[in-house]
Design a protein around this motif. Structure first.
Motif, PDB file in Angstrom:
ATOM      1  N   UNK A  30      33.369  17.089  42.206  1.00  0.00           N
ATOM      2  CA  UNK A  30      33.010  17.801  40.974  1.00  0.00           C
ATOM      3  C   UNK A  30      31.510  17.672  40.749  1.00  0.00           C
ATOM      4  N   UNK A  31      30.849  18.773  40.345  1.00  0.00           N
ATOM      5  CA  UNK A  31      29.391  18.701  40.196  1.00  0.00           C
ATOM      6  C   UNK A  31      28.923  17.665  39.191  1.00  0.00           C
ATOM      7  N   UNK A  32      29.766  17.292  38.247  1.00  0.00           N
ATOM      8  CA  UNK A  32      29.316  16.318  37.242  1.00  0.00           C
ATOM      9  C   UNK A  32      29.738  14.894  37.570  1.00  0.00           C
ATOM     10  N   UNK A  33      30.339  14.704  38.704  1.00  0.00           N
ATOM     11  CA  UNK A  33      30.682  13.339  39.104  1.00  0.00           C
ATOM     12  C   UNK A  33      32.151  13.019  38.937  1.00  0.00           C
ATOM     13  N   UNK A  34      32.425  11.709  38.824  1.00  0.00           N
ATOM     14  CA  UNK A  34      33.818  11.251  38.906  1.00  0.00           C
ATOM     15  C   UNK A  34      34.439  10.904  37.569  1.00  0.00           C
ATOM     16  N   UNK A  35      33.653  10.944  36.500  1.00  0.00           N
ATOM     17  CA  UNK A  35      34.198  10.637  35.166  1.00  0.00           C
ATOM     18  C   UNK A  35      33.937  11.811  34.232  1.00  0.00           C
ATOM     19  N   UNK A  36      34.999  12.386  33.718  1.00  0.00           N
ATOM     20  CA  UNK A  36      34.844  13.569  32.859  1.00  0.00           C
ATOM     21  C   UNK A  36      35.649  13.401  31.582  1.00  0.00           C
ATOM     22  N   UNK A  37      35.252  14.141  30.544  1.00  0.00           N
ATOM     23  CA  UNK A  37      36.078  14.171  29.333  1.00  0.00           C
ATOM     24  C   UNK A  37      35.906  15.544  28.677  1.00  0.00           C
ATOM     25  N   UNK A  38      36.861  15.938  27.855  1.00  0.00           N
ATOM     26  CA  UNK A  38      36.694  17.194  27.116  1.00  0.00           C
ATOM     27  C   UNK A  38      37.734  17.372  26.019  1.00  0.00           C
ATOM     28  N   UNK A  39      37.594  18.499  25.311  1.00  0.00           N
ATOM     29  CA  UNK A  39      38.627  18.952  24.369  1.00  0.00           C
ATOM     30  C   UNK A  39      39.068  20.298  24.908  1.00  0.00           C
ATOM     31  N   UNK A  40      40.327  20.417  25.280  1.00  0.00           N
ATOM     32  CA  UNK A  40      40.803  21.642  25.925  1.00  0.00           C
ATOM     33  C   UNK A  40      41.791  22.386  25.026  1.00  0.00           C
ATOM     34  N   UNK A  41      41.608  23.700  24.906  1.00  0.00           N
ATOM     35  CA  UNK A  41      42.625  24.470  24.191  1.00  0.00           C
ATOM     36  C   UNK A  41      43.804  24.701  25.142  1.00  0.00           C
ATOM     37  N   UNK A  42      44.998  24.432  24.658  1.00  0.00           N
ATOM     38  CA  UNK A  42      46.193  24.473  25.522  1.00  0.00           C
ATOM     39  C   UNK A  42      47.286  25.304  24.868  1.00  0.00           C
ATOM     40  N   UNK A  43      48.140  25.874  25.697  1.00  0.00           N
ATOM     41  CA  UNK A  43      49.298  26.593  25.171  1.00  0.00           C
ATOM     42  C   UNK A  43      50.528  26.271  26.014  1.00  0.00           C
ATOM     43  N   UNK A  44      51.572  25.821  25.351  1.00  0.00           N
ATOM     44  CA  UNK A  44      52.821  25.505  26.060  1.00  0.00           C
ATOM     45  C   UNK A  44      53.967  26.198  25.348  1.00  0.00           C
ATOM     46  N   UNK A  45      54.731  26.957  26.122  1.00  0.00           N
ATOM     47  CA  UNK A  45      55.849  27.638  25.471  1.00  0.00           C
ATOM     48  C   UNK A  45      57.195  27.043  25.861  1.00  0.00           C
ATOM     49  N   UNK A  46      57.189  26.006  26.708  1.00  0.00           N
ATOM     50  CA  UNK A  46      58.511  25.461  27.071  1.00  0.00           C
ATOM     51  C   UNK A  46      59.167  24.722  25.903  1.00  0.00           C
ATOM     52  N   UNK A  47      58.384  24.342  24.900  1.00  0.00           N
ATOM     53  CA  UNK A  47      58.973  23.675  23.736  1.00  0.00           C
ATOM     54  C   UNK A  47      59.132  24.634  22.559  1.00  0.00           C
ATOM     55  N   UNK A  48      59.116  25.929  22.833  1.00  0.00           N
ATOM     56  CA  UNK A  48      59.075  26.907  21.725  1.00  0.00           C
ATOM     57  C   UNK A  48      60.255  26.736  20.758  1.00  0.00           C
ATOM     58  N   UNK A  49      61.403  26.327  21.298  1.00  0.00           N
ATOM     59  CA  UNK A  49      62.584  26.144  20.447  1.00  0.00           C
ATOM     60  C   UNK A  49      62.387  25.005  19.436  1.00  0.00           C
ATOM     61  N   UNK A  50      61.523  24.052  19.801  1.00  0.00           N
ATOM     62  CA  UNK A  50      61.311  22.899  18.910  1.00  0.00           C
ATOM     63  C   UNK A  50      60.285  23.179  17.814  1.00  0.00           C
ATOM     64  N   UNK A  51      59.565  24.270  17.949  1.00  0.00           N
ATOM     65  CA  UNK A  51      58.542  24.554  16.935  1.00  0.00           C
ATOM     66  C   UNK A  51      59.226  24.728  15.577  1.00  0.00           C
TER      67      UNK A  51
END
Ligand code: SER
Length: 597
Positions: free
Chosen positions: A55-76
């Motif tokens: 990875x161009x920034x090296x071996x230690x990374x961190x972030x805040x990622x926007x995510x979407x999961x629909x496999x739990x849609x029934x639990x919403x």
């Protein structure tokens, strides 16, 4: 009171201080990943690097990622499940492993966030025929001060993460659960029951990523041992503020308050319909507001978007919200999310227009479809049957635009079930969506780095450049998706390409293949990448260094692009390039599908 933005700042600062470089949130629509429709975790965009690419920034990374999961849609609608959520993550790409990862998680939770250790329960992998029980992890937690009785060993179904698709990096994990109102120790049985009852809430998962699951189902050791962690932002904000559900979190609460205020009857933040509308509209706005330009449709991401919007509309009707409401709720979503994700503000006009259109399209058929279904169920009931067959559900989809969940939900309310498997089969046949079934698309998955996809990655760079060289210099990439069979490339252009243009594009790419150009990469600063004319998204990049792939021969540069890889070494490996299809995907966006043979 700790806000979402306070928690993000604390998290990033904590990991930056420990040598991690901040990377930007990737798009919700994955680049070059055939096996997922949406980015479901911070690790998705990092798959090539987890598999060993530097990875161009090296071996230690961190972030805040926007995510979407629909496999739990029934639990919403319950306390803790959301389809769209933000994930805080830190990664070690072959650098630190179990011990250090767990120490950092513990320190962040107990020192930075001041959560008493008696609030936690920890789970570890209990072991199976392939991989031993993770006593090492448990003893690290104990050394840190977690009571032995708060550490539970659970099987693969609970304490193993990935691969999200059929193959890819994976490993046992250790998960951190918070008890919302109790400090007592629990037995493993009681702990599992309390998780189901939502008294325990999982807030963080440290995946000890040391295996690569290969196609035959075997687990091979990865060339490097990685750490992949994910902390749920909304859940953690909620528990830190003493809330018992995610709807109280500052990036969700204004939205549910808006929905509640629009409901004519008496309702509140605990109402399941209001929660579903809130979650689904938040997710829909984040998808529509993404720079990749997805709109509602009957395939792929567009179909999931359609399902989220249509399900919101149905639940709004249940609450008695009549007339159009999507735009009004969406305005609050843009307000709540726009600070962190500027693209949602930038694209808000499109978001509102598309929501309005979809709402109009569905509202006209919802009423008729409901009547039709009620009649069907009455016939079935009279015939003593309790299941709506696949054809019945599919007719509702085709004639009235009812996504499966709506049919299932309406049937359930009246005591009927639906042949969902049969529906999935009809859907697959009808849509010819892809080799993977429609239902599979709700699950996550990882890109493969096979020879076929590697070739198509390189062909994509050449196609990208050919479009500018042959058609229009202002063309740029709007989206890309690669399966082992074909590449798919979306770009900004408002007309159909002529046969002559298609031929010229193919010739351009095939000439570079014949020229036997070398493919190489260099890690450089963003400024240097701009100076050398590399293609790629520069806006809002936090990274100071990027990986730039160049395709060149004897001083002639054919393509230069920011990319994670992997690519072939020489264009001769592609043999020959052919465009098999072109189509429009949205206003001003066209799509090409192509193969190498
Ligand atoms: N990939 C892991 C998860 O999604 C950690 O982020 O839980």
């Amino acid at each position: 009171m700790i806000s979402s933005s306070d928690l993000k700042k604390k998290y990033i600062k904590f990991f930056q201080k420990r040598g991690h470089k901040l990377i930007q949130s990737a798009s919700l629509i994955p680049e070059n990943d055939p096996s997922v429709l949406f980015t479901t975790a911070g690790m998705h965009p990092l798959v090539p690097f987890l598999l060993g690419e530097p990875h161009p920034l090296g071996k230690r990374l961190c972030n805040v990622q926007k995510c979407l999961r629909t496999d739990d849609i029934e639990d919403v609608g319950d306390a803790w499940h959301l389809t769209f959520f933000e994930m805080l993550g830190n990664w070690s790409l072959g650098d630190y492993f179990k011990d250090e990862a767990i120490k950092m998680s513990f320190e962040f939770l107990t020192r930075e966030l001041s959560i008493p250790k008696e609030r936690f329960s920890i789970t570890c992998f209990e072991g199976d025929k392939d991989v031993p029980r993770d006593d090492e992890v448990a003893s690290t937690w104990e050394r840190l001060g977690v009571d032995k009785n708060r550490i539970h060993f659970l099987p693969k179904g609970d304490n193993w993460w990935g691969p999200a698709g059929r193959t890819g990096p994976c490993g046992p994990d250790t998960e951190m659960f918070y008890h919302v109102n109790d400090l007592q120790e629990k037995s493993t049985e009681e702990f599992s029951r309390l998780c189901k009852d939502q008294v325990f809430c999982e807030i963080w998962n440290d995946v000890l990523m040391q295996y690569n699951k290969i196609a035959e189902g075997k687990f091979e050791n990865l060339t490097q041992k990685n750490i992949d962690t994910g902390m749920g932002l909304e859940r953690t904000v909620a528990i830190l503020n003493g809330f018992s559900n995610v709807y109280e979190c500052d990036t969700v609460a204004p939205i549910i308050d808006k929905v509640v205020s629009m409901s004519p009857g008496k309702t509140d933040r605990a109402n399941r319909d209001a929660r579903i509308i809130t979650d689904h509209m938040r997710a829909a706005v984040m998808i529509l507001g993404d720079d990749k330009g997805v709109v509602p449709s009957n395939v792929d991401q567009g179909y999931i978007l359609r399902r989220l919007i249509r399900r919101s509309i149905r639940h709004a009707k249940i609450l008695g919200i009549n007339g159009s409401f999507c735009k009004e709720v969406a305005e609050v979503v843009v307000e709540a999310m726009g600070e962190s994700y500027q693209e949602v503000r930038r694209n808000s006009k499109r978001v509102f227009e598309e929501l309005d259109n979809e709402e109009k399209r569905f509202s006209t058929t919802l009423e008729n479809g409901t009547k039709h279904l009620e009649r069907e169920l009455q016939f079935l009931g009279e015939a003593g049957q309790k299941t709506l067959d696949a054809k019945g559900a599919f007719d509702l989809f085709q004639s009235f635009g009812f996504p499966l969940e709506i049919t299932v939900e309406m049937c359930r309310e009246k005591g009927f079930s639906v042949d969902e498997t049969g529906f999935g089969k009809l859907m697959r046949e009808h849509q010819e969506l892809s080799r993977r079934g429609a239902e599979q698309k709700f699950k996550g998955g990882l890109a493969d780095n096979s020879e076929a996809t590697t070739k198509l990655h390189t062909a994509t760079h050449l196609l990208n450049q050919a479009l500018r060289a042959v058609v229009d210099t202002s063309i740029c990439q709007m989206g890309s998706n690669i399966t082992p069979e074909r590449l798919r490339f979306d770009f900004n252009y408002d007309r159909k390409l002529t046969d002559d243009q298609i031929k010229k594009i193919e010739d351009w790419v095939n000439n570079v293949i014949k020229a036997e150009a070398d493919v190489s990469f260099e890690i450089m600063s963003v400024d240097a990448a701009k100076k050398v004319g590399a293609q790629g998204v520069f806006e809002e990049r936090y990274e100071q260094t990027v990986k730039v792939y160049t395709i060149a021969k004897g001083g002639t540069i054919y393509s230069r692009e920011i990319c994670g890889g992997p690519h072939v070494k020489n264009t001769r490996e592609l043999h020959s390039f052919k465009i098999i299809k072109q189509e429009a995907v949205a206003a001003g966006i066209r799509r090409i599908k192509a193969v190498v043979i």
